[in-house]
Each structure stands twice: as C-alpha cells, then as structure tokens.
Design a protein around this motif. Structure first.
Motif, PDB file in Angstrom:
ATOM      1  N   PHE A 169       0.816  -1.202   0.000  1.00 15.19           N
ATOM      2  CA  PHE A 169       0.000   0.000   0.000  1.00 15.19           C
ATOM      3  C   PHE A 169       0.855   1.260   0.000  1.00 15.19           C
ATOM      4  O   PHE A 169       0.529   2.241  -0.666  1.00 15.19           O
ATOM      5  N   GLU A 170       1.952   1.265   0.753  1.00 12.61           N
ATOM      6  CA  GLU A 170       2.822   2.436   0.783  1.00 12.61           C
ATOM      7  C   GLU A 170       3.407   2.706  -0.596  1.00 12.61           C
ATOM      8  O   GLU A 170       3.510   3.858  -1.023  1.00 12.61           O
ATOM      9  N   ARG A 171       3.797   1.641  -1.309  1.00 12.95           N
ATOM     10  CA  ARG A 171       4.327   1.816  -2.671  1.00 12.95           C
ATOM     11  C   ARG A 171       3.240   2.327  -3.610  1.00 12.95           C
ATOM     12  O   ARG A 171       3.497   3.144  -4.492  1.00 12.95           O
ATOM     13  N   PHE A 172       2.007   1.827  -3.386  1.00 16.75           N
ATOM     14  CA  PHE A 172       0.902   2.301  -4.209  1.00 16.75           C
ATOM     15  C   PHE A 172       0.666   3.796  -3.993  1.00 16.75           C
ATOM     16  O   PHE A 172       0.471   4.556  -4.944  1.00 16.75           O
ATOM     17  N   VAL A 173       0.660   4.244  -2.726  1.00 16.81           N
ATOM     18  CA  VAL A 173       0.428   5.653  -2.428  1.00 16.81           C
ATOM     19  C   VAL A 173       1.510   6.521  -3.065  1.00 16.81           C
ATOM     20  O   VAL A 173       1.226   7.580  -3.636  1.00 16.81           O
ATOM     21  N   SER A 174       2.778   6.070  -3.001  1.00 15.72           N
ATOM     22  CA  SER A 174       3.867   6.826  -3.623  1.00 15.72           C
ATOM     23  C   SER A 174       3.660   6.933  -5.130  1.00 15.72           C
ATOM     24  O   SER A 174       3.851   7.994  -5.730  1.00 15.72           O
ATOM     25  N   ALA A 175       3.261   5.807  -5.750  1.00 18.63           N
ATOM     26  CA  ALA A 175       3.035   5.804  -7.195  1.00 18.63           C
ATOM     27  C   ALA A 175       1.838   6.677  -7.557  1.00 18.63           C
ATOM     28  O   ALA A 175       1.871   7.425  -8.546  1.00 18.63           O
ATOM     29  N   LEU A 179       1.671  10.044  -9.931  1.00 17.47           N
ATOM     30  CA  LEU A 179       0.721  10.242 -11.025  1.00 17.47           C
ATOM     31  C   LEU A 179       0.063  11.616 -10.926  1.00 17.47           C
ATOM     32  O   LEU A 179      -0.071  12.326 -11.918  1.00 17.47           O
ATOM     33  N   LEU A 180      -0.333  11.996  -9.727  1.00 15.41           N
ATOM     34  CA  LEU A 180      -0.992  13.284  -9.542  1.00 15.41           C
ATOM     35  C   LEU A 180      -0.071  14.444  -9.904  1.00 15.41           C
ATOM     36  O   LEU A 180      -0.499  15.435 -10.498  1.00 15.41           O
ATOM     37  N   VAL A 181       1.196  14.310  -9.554  1.00 17.74           N
ATOM     38  CA  VAL A 181       2.162  15.368  -9.853  1.00 17.74           C
ATOM     39  C   VAL A 181       2.358  15.517 -11.350  1.00 17.74           C
ATOM     40  O   VAL A 181       2.450  16.633 -11.886  1.00 17.74           O
ATOM     41  N   HIS A 182       2.393  14.394 -12.060  1.00 16.22           N
ATOM     42  CA  HIS A 182       2.700  14.440 -13.494  1.00 16.22           C
ATOM     43  C   HIS A 182       1.470  14.612 -14.374  1.00 16.22           C
ATOM     44  O   HIS A 182       1.593  14.770 -15.583  1.00 16.22           O
ATOM     45  N   LEU A 195       6.321   7.175 -13.597  1.00 22.65           N
ATOM     46  CA  LEU A 195       6.531   6.283 -12.458  1.00 22.65           C
ATOM     47  C   LEU A 195       7.846   5.518 -12.526  1.00 22.65           C
ATOM     48  O   LEU A 195       8.161   4.755 -11.618  1.00 22.65           O
ATOM     49  N   LYS A 196       8.630   5.728 -13.577  1.00 19.93           N
ATOM     50  CA  LYS A 196       9.781   4.869 -13.827  1.00 19.93           C
ATOM     51  C   LYS A 196      10.825   4.905 -12.723  1.00 19.93           C
ATOM     52  O   LYS A 196      11.582   3.947 -12.540  1.00 19.93           O
ATOM     53  N   THR A 197      10.881   6.018 -11.967  1.00 19.67           N
ATOM     54  CA  THR A 197      11.878   6.106 -10.909  1.00 19.67           C
ATOM     55  C   THR A 197      11.467   5.331  -9.659  1.00 19.67           C
ATOM     56  O   THR A 197      12.288   5.139  -8.753  1.00 19.67           O
ATOM     57  N   LEU A 198      10.212   4.886  -9.581  1.00 21.50           N
ATOM     58  CA  LEU A 198       9.737   4.215  -8.384  1.00 21.50           C
ATOM     59  C   LEU A 198      10.008   2.721  -8.397  1.00 21.50           C
ATOM     60  O   LEU A 198      10.379   2.143  -7.392  1.00 21.50           O
ATOM     61  N   SER A 199       9.811   2.081  -9.517  1.00 14.14           N
ATOM     62  CA  SER A 199       9.985   0.642  -9.563  1.00 14.14           C
ATOM     63  C   SER A 199       9.856   0.163 -11.001  1.00 14.14           C
ATOM     64  O   SER A 199       9.634   0.946 -11.923  1.00 14.14           O
ATOM     65  N   GLU A 205       2.639  -2.781 -11.920  1.00 12.80           N
ATOM     66  CA  GLU A 205       1.393  -3.440 -12.298  1.00 12.80           C
ATOM     67  C   GLU A 205       0.849  -4.247 -11.123  1.00 12.80           C
ATOM     68  O   GLU A 205      -0.347  -4.200 -10.816  1.00 12.80           O
ATOM     69  N   ASN A 206       1.740  -4.973 -10.440  1.00 14.16           N
ATOM     70  CA  ASN A 206       1.311  -5.802  -9.312  1.00 14.16           C
ATOM     71  C   ASN A 206       0.827  -4.948  -8.152  1.00 14.16           C
ATOM     72  O   ASN A 206      -0.163  -5.292  -7.482  1.00 14.16           O
ATOM     73  N   VAL A 207       1.520  -3.836  -7.886  1.00 15.66           N
ATOM     74  CA  VAL A 207       1.143  -2.954  -6.786  1.00 15.66           C
ATOM     75  C   VAL A 207      -0.246  -2.376  -7.008  1.00 15.66           C
ATOM     76  O   VAL A 207      -1.094  -2.363  -6.104  1.00 15.66           O
ATOM     77  N   PHE A 208      -0.526  -1.896  -8.222  1.00 13.84           N
ATOM     78  CA  PHE A 208      -1.840  -1.330  -8.514  1.00 13.84           C
ATOM     79  C   PHE A 208      -2.913  -2.414  -8.534  1.00 13.84           C
ATOM     80  O   PHE A 208      -4.024  -2.209  -8.050  1.00 13.84           O
TER      81      PHE A 208
END
Length: 288
Positions: A169-175, A179-182, A195-199, A205-208
């Motif tokens: 969930f924490e990774r999802f929130v960061s991603a 998205l909101l910023v971009h 999102l490329k810098t996150l993972s 795909e799995n996180v979402f």
C-alpha cells in the motif's frame, strides 16, 4: 445519511470506480463494512470483504476506493457515548481510546454480520417510523448493541483477528502521488514514464492490481475522467465547452473520451451536464 442522534448510518453505493480521501469526524468512531456477501471496498490497502470490519477513531486518515456496484455501510458513533457505555468492557474501551489516528481492521464474520443485521434493521425502522422524534432512541439501542457485540468479540475464545496493512500500500500511495504530480492540465500523461523512478513496470502493475484491482494506466484514466465529471458538474464552468474540459484532462479525441466516459459513468458527458444544468439555465448564465 440517517441520523439517529448519537449514531448515524451512511450507505454508499457507486456505479463506477471512485476514490475518496478524507478523515473521520471529530469525537466519533467510524465502523465500515460491506453490506453484501461479496462487497469489496479497498481501504488503506486492505480489501474489506464480508468478514472484515474497519474501526477508525476520530480524525483518522481514510483512503478508499469503491469498485462498481458495491454497497458499503458506515456507522458513525459518538465516542463518549460508546466508551462510557456499561455494556462495553474496560479492555475494549481502553483499546478504542488509544487508537490515536490509526484505523484497525478486524476479521470476524460474527461481528461484521451483527453490524450488518443491525444496519438493515435501523434502515427499515427509520423508513417505517411515523414519529421521527423516536430515532435517537433507536440510536441509543444500536449503541448498546454495538457495545455488546464488541465486548462479546473481545471475550470470545477466538479473540479478535487484527489485520496489518498491506506492505504494497505504501508503494501504491507513492506511485499514485507521482501520477498526480505528473498529470498536468492539458498534457496527456505518460503513466509509466512518470513512475519509472519508483519501480519496474511489472512491480507497478502488481502494486496497482493488489490495491485497486487495475493497472496504473487504467487508474490514471479513471482519475482524469472523475476530474472531468467534477468540472462538468461545476456551476462556475457551465459555459465552458465539454471539449475544452476533456482536453484539460488530456483527452484530445472526442470519440474516445465519450466512449471511456460512458463506460465508466453510464451516460454521455452531455447527459451529465444536461441533468444538472438545463439549456435554459446555461443561456441565462451566459447573459449575466
């Protein structure tokens, strides 16, 4: 929403995916659960199915994602009324009183089903009641039932099964925040590029998929469609063209925007605006 004095009930049912980010009212506890046997509300990364109850204290943060066709019940209870109730054993009162801003998830089919049944009874009684002045009495009875149910759950041999929030969930929130910023107005976002810098793409795909049951590209599109809908329902933008609003959200092809919009909301953009702002109203607004 049904108001029973020191207790209220809110039933939310959505025909489309929608994200809610808010907090719990002060001096109250909120109990959230699915109304149906297959209800699926994702709260803080936890899928609350038929056996899972979320208990949130005052001012707790809340991030929810509704799936289409789901009905979810929320019971708000005055904190003082619940904590001081004679049917609530001290152990439960102490536990509730020390939650801070953190929601807890309890897996218990009997407890969740008890609240589900009480909710149905309260709704039926409120609908049939001639004298609405008696609703606070129903609320007090419901608080007593809730205090009993929580105490029985705590004292049962199985003891409450508390769930931990999903690590993803924490990774999802960061991603999602990325998205909101971009998602700049007027620019069609490149979801994976932002999102490329996150993972890795596969991890994203799995996180979402785990947290909102869809990929990041689909989620981003739904967020933009919901934003477009809010603008179409905004009275201050009644004379802005639908095409301009669509373009602001990165939809440059009208046919594609209409297709996505209709699939998500079950109506065309023009029908959304027409239902809230008839043509006569729009003409009058433009002459002012």
């Amino acid at each position: 929403m049904l108001d029973f004095g020191r207790l209220f009930i809110l039933v939310e049912e959505h025909s489309h995916v929608v994200e809610i980010d808010g907090n719990i009212p002060p001096n109250s506890f909120l109990f959230t659960f699915g109304l149906g046997p297959r209800s699926s509300l994702i709260v803080d990364g936890t899928d609350t199915g038929s056996q899972i109850l979320r208990i949130s204290p005052s001012n707790a943060d809340c991030f929810e994602v509704f799936r289409p066709g789901e009905a979810v019940a929320l019971i708000g209870v005055d904190a003082d009324a619940l904590l001081s109730h004679e049917a609530l054993i001290p152990e439960v009162a102490d536990w509730l009183g020390t939650r801070g801003r953190r929601s807890e998830f309890v897996r218990s089919a009997p407890l969740t089903e008890r609240l589900r049944q009480d909710t149905r009874v309260l709704i039926e009684c409120a609908s049939a009641m001639q004298d609405k002045g008696h609703q606070p009495l129903l609320g007090d009875l419901a608080i007593a039932s809730l205090a009993n149910a929580l105490s029985f759950e705590w004292l049962s041999p199985r003891h409450p099964d508390f769930l931990t929030r999903s690590r993803s969930f924490e990774r999802f929130v960061s991603a999602r925040d990325a998205l909101l910023v971009h998602m700049q107005p007027g620019l069609a976002p490149d979801t994976y590029q932002s999102l490329k810098t996150l993972s890795s793409r596969r991890t994203l795909e799995n996180v979402f998929k785990t947290n909102v049951n869809m990929g990041p590209a689909t989620y981003a599109r739904i967020m933009r469609l919901n934003s477009a809908r809010q603008k179409l329902l905004d009275g201050s933008r009644v004379n802005d063209s639908i095409g301009d609003i669509a373009a602001e959200e990165g939809f440059w092809e009208w046919s594609r925007f209409s297709k996505y919009y209709h699939k998500l909301f079950g109506e065309l953009p023009s029908e959304t605006r027409g239902s809230r702002f008839p043509k006569d109203m729009r003409r009058a607004s433009s002459r002012k």
